[in-house]
Design a protein around this motif. Structure first.
Motif, PDB file in Angstrom:
ATOM      1  N   ASP A   5     -11.713   5.898  -2.016  1.00 17.00           N
ATOM      2  CA  ASP A   5     -11.807   6.073  -3.468  1.00 17.00           C
ATOM      3  C   ASP A   5     -12.509   7.381  -3.840  1.00 17.00           C
ATOM      4  O   ASP A   5     -12.244   7.953  -4.897  1.00 17.00           O
ATOM      5  CB  ASP A   5     -12.550   4.886  -4.091  1.00 17.00           C
ATOM      6  N   ASP A   6     -13.394   7.865  -2.964  1.00 16.23           N
ATOM      7  CA  ASP A   6     -14.095   9.130  -3.221  1.00 16.23           C
ATOM      8  C   ASP A   6     -13.249  10.350  -2.866  1.00 16.23           C
ATOM      9  O   ASP A   6     -13.418  11.427  -3.457  1.00 16.23           O
ATOM     10  CB  ASP A   6     -15.401   9.194  -2.416  1.00 16.23           C
ATOM     11  N   ASN A   7     -12.356  10.192  -1.893  1.00 14.82           N
ATOM     12  CA  ASN A   7     -11.646  11.351  -1.352  1.00 14.82           C
ATOM     13  C   ASN A   7     -10.176  11.446  -1.752  1.00 14.82           C
ATOM     14  O   ASN A   7      -9.544  12.489  -1.523  1.00 14.82           O
ATOM     15  CB  ASN A   7     -11.753  11.354   0.176  1.00 14.82           C
ATOM     16  N   TYR A   8      -9.634  10.392  -2.319  1.00 12.38           N
ATOM     17  CA  TYR A   8      -8.234  10.400  -2.732  1.00 12.38           C
ATOM     18  C   TYR A   8      -8.117   9.885  -4.163  1.00 12.38           C
ATOM     19  O   TYR A   8      -8.997   9.183  -4.667  1.00 12.38           O
ATOM     20  CB  TYR A   8      -7.390   9.529  -1.788  1.00 12.38           C
ATOM     21  N   ARG A   9      -7.015  10.205  -4.791  1.00 12.20           N
ATOM     22  CA  ARG A   9      -6.796   9.757  -6.166  1.00 12.20           C
ATOM     23  C   ARG A   9      -6.254   8.326  -6.141  1.00 12.20           C
ATOM     24  O   ARG A   9      -5.072   8.063  -6.360  1.00 12.20           O
ATOM     25  CB  ARG A   9      -5.839  10.698  -6.900  1.00 12.20           C
ATOM     26  N   SER A  10      -7.125   7.407  -5.883  1.00  8.31           N
ATOM     27  CA  SER A  10      -6.747   5.998  -5.798  1.00  8.31           C
ATOM     28  C   SER A  10      -7.027   5.282  -7.108  1.00  8.31           C
ATOM     29  O   SER A  10      -7.886   5.695  -7.896  1.00  8.31           O
ATOM     30  CB  SER A  10      -7.525   5.311  -4.671  1.00  8.31           C
ATOM     31  N   LEU A  11      -6.296   4.195  -7.311  1.00  8.17           N
ATOM     32  CA  LEU A  11      -6.634   3.236  -8.357  1.00  8.17           C
ATOM     33  C   LEU A  11      -7.498   2.192  -7.676  1.00  8.17           C
ATOM     34  O   LEU A  11      -7.002   1.403  -6.869  1.00  8.17           O
ATOM     35  CB  LEU A  11      -5.355   2.625  -8.949  1.00  8.17           C
ATOM     36  N   SER A  12      -8.783   2.180  -7.954  1.00  6.81           N
ATOM     37  CA  SER A  12      -9.736   1.458  -7.118  1.00  6.81           C
ATOM     38  C   SER A  12      -9.929  -0.012  -7.476  1.00  6.81           C
ATOM     39  O   SER A  12     -10.490  -0.765  -6.681  1.00  6.81           O
ATOM     40  CB  SER A  12     -11.099   2.164  -7.163  1.00  6.81           C
ATOM     41  N   SER A  13      -9.471  -0.453  -8.644  1.00  7.04           N
ATOM     42  CA  SER A  13      -9.715  -1.840  -9.044  1.00  7.04           C
ATOM     43  C   SER A  13      -8.859  -2.798  -8.214  1.00  7.04           C
ATOM     44  O   SER A  13      -7.841  -2.412  -7.619  1.00  7.04           O
ATOM     45  CB  SER A  13      -9.428  -2.026 -10.529  1.00  7.04           C
ATOM     46  N   ARG A  14      -9.255  -4.065  -8.167  1.00  2.00           N
ATOM     47  CA  ARG A  14      -8.564  -5.061  -7.350  1.00  2.00           C
ATOM     48  C   ARG A  14      -7.103  -5.216  -7.754  1.00  2.00           C
ATOM     49  O   ARG A  14      -6.248  -5.555  -6.934  1.00  2.00           O
ATOM     50  CB  ARG A  14      -9.287  -6.402  -7.415  1.00  2.00           C
ATOM     51  N   SER A  41      -6.069  -8.087  -4.489  1.00  2.26           N
ATOM     52  CA  SER A  41      -5.247  -8.966  -5.317  1.00  2.26           C
ATOM     53  C   SER A  41      -3.843  -9.169  -4.742  1.00  2.26           C
ATOM     54  O   SER A  41      -3.094 -10.005  -5.238  1.00  2.26           O
ATOM     55  CB  SER A  41      -5.126  -8.404  -6.737  1.00  2.26           C
ATOM     56  N   LYS A  42      -3.506  -8.409  -3.698  1.00  2.00           N
ATOM     57  CA  LYS A  42      -2.173  -8.485  -3.102  1.00  2.00           C
ATOM     58  C   LYS A  42      -2.336  -8.602  -1.591  1.00  2.00           C
ATOM     59  O   LYS A  42      -2.940  -7.729  -0.961  1.00  2.00           O
ATOM     60  CB  LYS A  42      -1.353  -7.249  -3.475  1.00  2.00           C
ATOM     61  N   ILE A  43      -1.773  -9.675  -1.026  1.00  2.00           N
ATOM     62  CA  ILE A  43      -2.038 -10.002   0.375  1.00  2.00           C
ATOM     63  C   ILE A  43      -0.718 -10.186   1.115  1.00  2.00           C
ATOM     64  O   ILE A  43       0.094 -11.046   0.769  1.00  2.00           O
ATOM     65  CB  ILE A  43      -2.855 -11.311   0.499  1.00  2.00           C
ATOM     66  N   GLY A  44      -0.498  -9.405   2.174  1.00  2.00           N
ATOM     67  CA  GLY A  44       0.685  -9.554   3.017  1.00  2.00           C
ATOM     68  C   GLY A  44       0.296 -10.176   4.346  1.00  2.00           C
ATOM     69  O   GLY A  44      -0.466  -9.588   5.110  1.00  2.00           O
ATOM     70  N   VAL A  45       0.811 -11.361   4.622  1.00  2.00           N
ATOM     71  CA  VAL A  45       0.429 -12.128   5.819  1.00  2.00           C
ATOM     72  C   VAL A  45       1.682 -12.328   6.664  1.00  2.00           C
ATOM     73  O   VAL A  45       2.471 -13.247   6.436  1.00  2.00           O
ATOM     74  CB  VAL A  45      -0.204 -13.476   5.420  1.00  2.00           C
ATOM     75  N   LYS A  90      -9.726 -18.064  -7.283  1.00  2.00           N
ATOM     76  CA  LYS A  90      -9.832 -18.257  -8.734  1.00  2.00           C
ATOM     77  C   LYS A  90      -9.231 -17.098  -9.525  1.00  2.00           C
ATOM     78  O   LYS A  90      -8.876 -17.250 -10.681  1.00  2.00           O
ATOM     79  CB  LYS A  90     -11.302 -18.411  -9.129  1.00  2.00           C
ATOM     80  N   LEU A  91      -9.139 -15.921  -8.896  1.00  2.00           N
ATOM     81  CA  LEU A  91      -8.654 -14.724  -9.587  1.00  2.00           C
ATOM     82  C   LEU A  91      -7.148 -14.543  -9.346  1.00  2.00           C
ATOM     83  O   LEU A  91      -6.628 -15.022  -8.344  1.00  2.00           O
ATOM     84  CB  LEU A  91      -9.410 -13.484  -9.091  1.00  2.00           C
ATOM     85  N   PRO A  92      -6.453 -13.875 -10.238  1.00  2.00           N
ATOM     86  CA  PRO A  92      -5.016 -13.641 -10.035  1.00  2.00           C
ATOM     87  C   PRO A  92      -4.755 -12.948  -8.694  1.00  2.00           C
ATOM     88  O   PRO A  92      -5.386 -11.950  -8.367  1.00  2.00           O
ATOM     89  CB  PRO A  92      -4.638 -12.745 -11.218  1.00  2.00           C
ATOM     90  N   GLN A  93      -3.807 -13.484  -7.950  1.00  4.37           N
ATOM     91  CA  GLN A  93      -3.549 -12.964  -6.609  1.00  4.37           C
ATOM     92  C   GLN A  93      -2.113 -13.286  -6.206  1.00  4.37           C
ATOM     93  O   GLN A  93      -1.569 -14.325  -6.581  1.00  4.37           O
ATOM     94  CB  GLN A  93      -4.536 -13.591  -5.620  1.00  4.37           C
ATOM     95  N   ARG A  94      -1.524 -12.376  -5.440  1.00  2.25           N
ATOM     96  CA  ARG A  94      -0.177 -12.590  -4.906  1.00  2.25           C
ATOM     97  C   ARG A  94      -0.276 -12.637  -3.384  1.00  2.25           C
ATOM     98  O   ARG A  94      -0.854 -11.738  -2.755  1.00  2.25           O
ATOM     99  CB  ARG A  94       0.777 -11.478  -5.362  1.00  2.25           C
ATOM    100  N   ALA A 101       8.640  -7.449   1.093  1.00  8.30           N
ATOM    101  CA  ALA A 101       7.262  -7.897   0.898  1.00  8.30           C
ATOM    102  C   ALA A 101       6.515  -6.989  -0.065  1.00  8.30           C
ATOM    103  O   ALA A 101       5.863  -7.460  -1.010  1.00  8.30           O
ATOM    104  CB  ALA A 101       6.536  -7.957   2.243  1.00  8.30           C
ATOM    105  N   ILE A 102       6.606  -5.687   0.151  1.00  8.94           N
ATOM    106  CA  ILE A 102       5.835  -4.758  -0.682  1.00  8.94           C
ATOM    107  C   ILE A 102       6.384  -4.727  -2.104  1.00  8.94           C
ATOM    108  O   ILE A 102       5.625  -4.585  -3.072  1.00  8.94           O
ATOM    109  CB  ILE A 102       5.794  -3.347  -0.043  1.00  8.94           C
ATOM    110  N   LEU A 103       7.694  -4.902  -2.246  1.00  8.47           N
ATOM    111  CA  LEU A 103       8.268  -4.958  -3.591  1.00  8.47           C
ATOM    112  C   LEU A 103       7.763  -6.175  -4.346  1.00  8.47           C
ATOM    113  O   LEU A 103       7.394  -6.089  -5.523  1.00  8.47           O
ATOM    114  CB  LEU A 103       9.798  -4.977  -3.514  1.00  8.47           C
ATOM    115  N   TRP A 104       7.724  -7.316  -3.665  1.00 11.34           N
ATOM    116  CA  TRP A 104       7.244  -8.528  -4.329  1.00 11.34           C
ATOM    117  C   TRP A 104       5.748  -8.438  -4.641  1.00 11.34           C
ATOM    118  O   TRP A 104       5.303  -8.806  -5.731  1.00 11.34           O
ATOM    119  CB  TRP A 104       7.530  -9.770  -3.486  1.00 11.34           C
ATOM    120  N   LEU A 105       4.976  -7.942  -3.705  1.00 14.76           N
ATOM    121  CA  LEU A 105       3.528  -7.849  -3.923  1.00 14.76           C
ATOM    122  C   LEU A 105       3.201  -6.964  -5.113  1.00 14.76           C
ATOM    123  O   LEU A 105       2.259  -7.238  -5.870  1.00 14.76           O
ATOM    124  CB  LEU A 105       2.838  -7.308  -2.665  1.00 14.76           C
ATOM    125  N   PHE A 106       3.986  -5.901  -5.301  1.00 15.46           N
ATOM    126  CA  PHE A 106       3.735  -4.986  -6.413  1.00 15.46           C
ATOM    127  C   PHE A 106       4.655  -5.274  -7.605  1.00 15.46           C
ATOM    128  O   PHE A 106       4.880  -4.418  -8.447  1.00 15.46           O
ATOM    129  CB  PHE A 106       3.826  -3.539  -5.943  1.00 15.46           C
TER     130      PHE A 106
END
Length: 296
Positions: free
Chosen positions: A157-166, A193-197, A218-222, A280-285
């Motif tokens: 998050d310090d070194n790249y232009r990331s969106l840092s929130s969950r 918030s997005k989990i690939g298993v 308890k929080l929104p999660q995929r 998987a990545i399409l569904w997660l996002f």
């Protein structure tokens, strides 16, 4: 007599020199395999793992337009980094994450940063397991996840232009990497918030199902679950049991969206996981895809 000795010496010398030459030719060191990583994959200086007293290599995939834009991007943290981008570093085949995401950037406008975290070799079975195991030893999964959450993610998050929130942060892996990713969904639900298993090794952590029931999200999660029906052992049975556990826990975690896919004839390998990465990545996002089915 003298000519005979000279002839024998010549023959012996020729035989020895020929044998040396043949040995040298047949025992040449193999040439390093050419890299298959895209130009937008960058290998970083190994980072110290504070709690585990080891170093770990990071491999960073940046979106194709990263250098020519000012926007910020979601981040996917993935395990077994050696196998994600490059045949030259892979020990069991590569996922082709860079090629897949470069293509999705063009076809879907989906641009992501991927942080590949190399596994620890002989430490893999303990680092990626939060539980102790009689055969493999004391689990180090909590310390490994602390490394990601407390060291790697702040550095990214310090070194790249990331969106840092969950909302924009995912974690994904296969086998033991699938297990630790699912565990991260519970222990660090405030981060991911997005989990690939993929093909989770639940057999190494029998207590995990109870943890899912006792600590519902308890929080929104995929949550994307994947298994091949020909993976062997108890893999498919454990996968079906986890689906039942998630269904049983649904009332306590209405914010959890779950997908579970089992693929006929698919085996436990990178070729299988590579084939399922895009859906998987399409569904997660939350991108349009028809290749997934929800839990009943």
């Amino acid at each position: 007599m003298k000519s005979t000795s000279l002839l024998l010496s010549f023959i012996l010398g020729f035989a020895v020199s020929s044998a040396i030459a043949y040995y040298a030719w047949t025992h040449q060191p193999s040439s390093p395999q050419a890299t298959t990583a895209a130009r937008n994959v960058h290998i970083q200086t190994p980072m110290p793992m504070t709690k585990l007293m080891r170093d770990r290599q990071l491999r960073i995939y940046l979106p194709p337009d990263y250098e020519h834009s000012t926007q910020r991007y979601p981040v996917v943290y993935m395990h077994d980094g050696q196998n994600l981008f490059d045949t030259a570093s892979a020990y069991a085949g590569e996922w082709g994450i860079d090629e897949s995401l470069n293509s999705l950037a063009l076809t879907h406008g989906l641009n992501l940063i991927v942080v590949g975290i190399d596994n620890g070799g002989d430490k893999r079975m303990t680092e990626l397991n939060p539980f102790n195991h009689e055969r493999f030893g004391a689990g180090e999964g909590d310390a490994y996840l602390d490394f990601i959450v407390e060291q790697v993610k702040p550095w990214v998050d310090d070194n790249y232009r990331s969106l840092s929130s969950r909302e924009y942060t995912a974690i994904m892996g296969s086998s033991m990497g699938g297990l630790i990713s699912h565990y991260a969904a519970i222990r660090h639900a405030d981060v991911f918030s997005k989990i690939g298993v993929f093909s989770p090794a639940y057999w190494t952590a029998p207590a995990f199902s109870d943890l899912v029931l006792v600590h519902p999200v308890k929080l929104p999660q995929r949550l994307f679950l994947l298994m091949g029906e020909a993976e062997g052992g108890s893999m498919m049975t454990d996968f079906d049991a986890m689906k039942d556990t998630l269904i049983a826990a649904r009332a306590a975690q209405p914010a959890l969206a779950s997908i579970a896919i089992s693929v006929p004839h698919a085996q436990h390998n990178e070729l299988f996981w590579r084939s399922q990465f895009v859906p998987a990545i399409l569904w997660l996002f939350d991108q349009p895809t028809t290749d997934v089915q929800a839990l009943p």
